[in-house]
Design a protein around this motif. Sequence first.
Motif, PDB file in Angstrom:
ATOM      1  N   PRO A 201       0.824  -1.231   0.000  1.00  0.00           N
ATOM      2  CA  PRO A 201       0.000   0.000   0.000  1.00  0.00           C
ATOM      3  C   PRO A 201       0.855   1.277   0.000  1.00  0.00           C
ATOM      4  CG  PRO A 201      -0.977  -1.625   1.449  1.00  0.00           C
ATOM      5  CD  PRO A 201       0.351  -2.193   1.006  1.00  0.00           C
ATOM      6  N   ARG A 202       1.931   1.290   0.788  1.00  0.00           N
ATOM      7  CA  ARG A 202       2.817   2.458   0.786  1.00  0.00           C
ATOM      8  C   ARG A 202       3.433   2.663  -0.596  1.00  0.00           C
ATOM      9  NH1 ARG A 202       8.632   2.398   3.317  1.00  0.00           N
ATOM     10  NH2 ARG A 202       9.335   2.919   1.244  1.00  0.00           N
ATOM     11  N   GLY A 203       3.781   1.563  -1.259  1.00  0.00           N
ATOM     12  CA  GLY A 203       4.356   1.655  -2.597  1.00  0.00           C
ATOM     13  C   GLY A 203       3.399   2.290  -3.594  1.00  0.00           C
ATOM     14  N   ARG A 204       2.135   1.940  -3.482  1.00  0.00           N
ATOM     15  CA  ARG A 204       1.133   2.534  -4.378  1.00  0.00           C
ATOM     16  C   ARG A 204       1.039   4.053  -4.148  1.00  0.00           C
ATOM     17  NH1 ARG A 204      -1.719  -1.175  -7.148  1.00  0.00           N
ATOM     18  NH2 ARG A 204      -1.565  -3.329  -6.431  1.00  0.00           N
ATOM     19  N   ARG A 205       1.035   4.475  -2.885  1.00  0.00           N
ATOM     20  CA  ARG A 205       0.994   5.918  -2.567  1.00  0.00           C
ATOM     21  C   ARG A 205       2.245   6.618  -3.088  1.00  0.00           C
ATOM     22  NH1 ARG A 205      -0.757   3.736   2.383  1.00  0.00           N
ATOM     23  NH2 ARG A 205       1.253   4.161   3.356  1.00  0.00           N
ATOM     24  N   ASP A 206       3.406   5.998  -2.851  1.00  0.00           N
ATOM     25  CA  ASP A 206       4.663   6.612  -3.287  1.00  0.00           C
ATOM     26  C   ASP A 206       4.731   6.721  -4.813  1.00  0.00           C
ATOM     27  OD1 ASP A 206       5.319   6.691  -0.604  1.00  0.00           O
ATOM     28  OD2 ASP A 206       6.827   5.091  -0.725  1.00  0.00           O
ATOM     29  N   ALA A 207       4.254   5.698  -5.513  1.00  0.00           N
ATOM     30  CA  ALA A 207       4.282   5.726  -6.986  1.00  0.00           C
ATOM     31  C   ALA A 207       3.352   6.825  -7.515  1.00  0.00           C
ATOM     32  CB  ALA A 207       3.887   4.361  -7.547  1.00  0.00           C
ATOM     33  N   ARG A 208       2.192   6.988  -6.887  1.00  0.00           N
ATOM     34  CA  ARG A 208       1.296   8.092  -7.284  1.00  0.00           C
ATOM     35  C   ARG A 208       1.979   9.433  -7.041  1.00  0.00           C
ATOM     36  NH1 ARG A 208      -2.645   4.615  -5.192  1.00  0.00           N
ATOM     37  NH2 ARG A 208      -2.678   5.671  -3.175  1.00  0.00           N
ATOM     38  N   ALA A 209       2.689   9.549  -5.912  1.00  0.00           N
ATOM     39  CA  ALA A 209       3.424  10.793  -5.616  1.00  0.00           C
ATOM     40  C   ALA A 209       4.510  11.030  -6.667  1.00  0.00           C
ATOM     41  CB  ALA A 209       4.032  10.725  -4.215  1.00  0.00           C
ATOM     42  N   ALA A 210       5.149   9.968  -7.123  1.00  0.00           N
ATOM     43  CA  ALA A 210       6.166  10.099  -8.182  1.00  0.00           C
ATOM     44  C   ALA A 210       5.527  10.607  -9.465  1.00  0.00           C
ATOM     45  CB  ALA A 210       6.860   8.767  -8.417  1.00  0.00           C
ATOM     46  N   GLY A 211       4.352  10.095  -9.789  1.00  0.00           N
ATOM     47  CA  GLY A 211       3.643  10.564 -10.983  1.00  0.00           C
ATOM     48  C   GLY A 211       3.266  12.024 -10.878  1.00  0.00           C
ATOM     49  N   LYS A 212       2.839  12.428  -9.688  1.00  0.00           N
ATOM     50  CA  LYS A 212       2.498  13.836  -9.450  1.00  0.00           C
ATOM     51  C   LYS A 212       3.741  14.708  -9.623  1.00  0.00           C
ATOM     52  CE  LYS A 212       0.397  16.880  -5.997  1.00  0.00           C
ATOM     53  NZ  LYS A 212      -0.184  16.975  -4.653  1.00  0.00           N
ATOM     54  N   TRP A 213       4.881  14.261  -9.080  1.00  0.00           N
ATOM     55  CA  TRP A 213       6.123  15.022  -9.202  1.00  0.00           C
ATOM     56  C   TRP A 213       6.543  15.137 -10.666  1.00  0.00           C
ATOM     57  CZ3 TRP A 213      11.191  13.953 -10.800  1.00  0.00           C
ATOM     58  CH2 TRP A 213      12.127  14.935 -10.478  1.00  0.00           C
ATOM     59  N   LEU A 214       6.492  14.039 -11.411  1.00  0.00           N
ATOM     60  CA  LEU A 214       6.856  14.079 -12.834  1.00  0.00           C
ATOM     61  C   LEU A 214       5.980  15.096 -13.570  1.00  0.00           C
ATOM     62  CD1 LEU A 214       7.299  10.257 -13.464  1.00  0.00           C
ATOM     63  CD2 LEU A 214       9.105  11.979 -13.729  1.00  0.00           C
ATOM     64  N   HIS A 215       4.692  15.065 -13.289  1.00  0.00           N
ATOM     65  CA  HIS A 215       3.750  15.992 -13.920  1.00  0.00           C
ATOM     66  C   HIS A 215       4.083  17.440 -13.550  1.00  0.00           C
ATOM     67  CE1 HIS A 215      -0.002  17.395 -15.650  1.00  0.00           C
ATOM     68  NE2 HIS A 215      -0.217  18.074 -14.534  1.00  0.00           N
ATOM     69  N   GLN A 216       4.300  17.700 -12.258  1.00  0.00           N
ATOM     70  CA  GLN A 216       4.600  19.057 -11.798  1.00  0.00           C
ATOM     71  C   GLN A 216       5.901  19.586 -12.397  1.00  0.00           C
ATOM     72  OE1 GLN A 216       4.517  18.378  -7.546  1.00  0.00           O
ATOM     73  NE2 GLN A 216       2.406  19.093  -7.366  1.00  0.00           N
ATOM     74  N   GLU A 217       6.859  18.677 -12.603  1.00  0.00           N
ATOM     75  CA  GLU A 217       8.162  19.087 -13.151  1.00  0.00           C
ATOM     76  C   GLU A 217       8.155  19.177 -14.674  1.00  0.00           C
ATOM     77  OE1 GLU A 217      10.902  20.012 -11.260  1.00  0.00           O
ATOM     78  OE2 GLU A 217       9.388  19.911  -9.667  1.00  0.00           O
ATOM     79  N   GLY A 218       7.041  18.818 -15.297  1.00  0.00           N
ATOM     80  CA  GLY A 218       6.950  18.850 -16.753  1.00  0.00           C
ATOM     81  C   GLY A 218       7.772  17.759 -17.420  1.00  0.00           C
ATOM     82  N   LEU A 219       8.034  16.692 -16.703  1.00  0.00           N
ATOM     83  CA  LEU A 219       8.807  15.574 -17.245  1.00  0.00           C
ATOM     84  C   LEU A 219       7.841  14.552 -17.841  1.00  0.00           C
ATOM     85  CD1 LEU A 219      11.369  15.254 -14.323  1.00  0.00           C
ATOM     86  CD2 LEU A 219      11.859  16.055 -16.656  1.00  0.00           C
ATOM     87  N   VAL A 220       7.691  14.629 -19.161  1.00  0.00           N
ATOM     88  CA  VAL A 220       6.765  13.754 -19.873  1.00  0.00           C
ATOM     89  C   VAL A 220       7.574  12.881 -20.830  1.00  0.00           C
ATOM     90  CG1 VAL A 220       4.751  13.630 -21.390  1.00  0.00           C
ATOM     91  CG2 VAL A 220       4.970  15.517 -19.747  1.00  0.00           C
ATOM     92  N   PRO A 221       7.791  11.618 -20.464  1.00  0.00           N
ATOM     93  CA  PRO A 221       8.583  10.757 -21.349  1.00  0.00           C
ATOM     94  C   PRO A 221       7.848  10.443 -22.649  1.00  0.00           C
ATOM     95  CG  PRO A 221       7.774   9.514 -19.443  1.00  0.00           C
ATOM     96  CD  PRO A 221       7.378  10.942 -19.241  1.00  0.00           C
ATOM     97  N   ASP A 222       8.601  10.427 -23.747  1.00  0.00           N
ATOM     98  CA  ASP A 222       8.069   9.984 -25.038  1.00  0.00           C
ATOM     99  C   ASP A 222       7.916   8.465 -25.021  1.00  0.00           C
ATOM    100  OD1 ASP A 222       8.371  12.636 -26.327  1.00  0.00           O
ATOM    101  OD2 ASP A 222      10.504  12.220 -26.023  1.00  0.00           O
TER     102      ASP A 222
END
Length: 177
Positions: free
Chosen positions: A33-54
């Motif tokens: 469960p913690r991993g799922r929360r952390d992975a969502r937080a990673a996705g939020k960070w990528l989005h906020q940083e404008g890091l969109v992988p091709d």
Amino acid sequence: MSSASKEKTLILMRHAKAEEGRGLPDHDRELAPRGRRDARAAGKWLHQEGLVPDLVICSTAERTRQTWEEACHGGAQTEFVEFRRSVYVGGSEHTLETLREDAGDTTTVLVVGHNPTMAQLTSLLADGEGSREAHEALSQGFVTSGLAVLRYAGEWADIDLGTCELARFHVSRGHED
């Protein structure tokens, strides 16, 4: 500007916290469960940083697949995801070879993999170059849900040890709802 001179971004991500084995084969272990929360937080960070992988190159292991899926729930996005067993079974060299073969003309690639490969590959590619702050953060350990953002100028087919700079190192931690 030719694609060779265009700066590229490589993001190396370690999967989020997985459950203990409980008799399952390693390949089949799922996120805690913690991993799922952390992975969502990673996705939020990528989005906020404008890091969109091709392109996302993801290990075939269940926990890496779930890490990327949860990151997308957090806001990460990509057009293409490739699942590669070489990222699961191979070490740094196999993962690097997969990147060389699969990245093509993309500008930003994200690899979701495992340790010690992600830590070794980050250190070998950057070889001390880049942000001192990022290297210091990385020296504390490439923990689960860690993301190394590397800059590279050249063709993906030519990426090699010591050809990148480590721009950022971020550890994502989610909060219980």
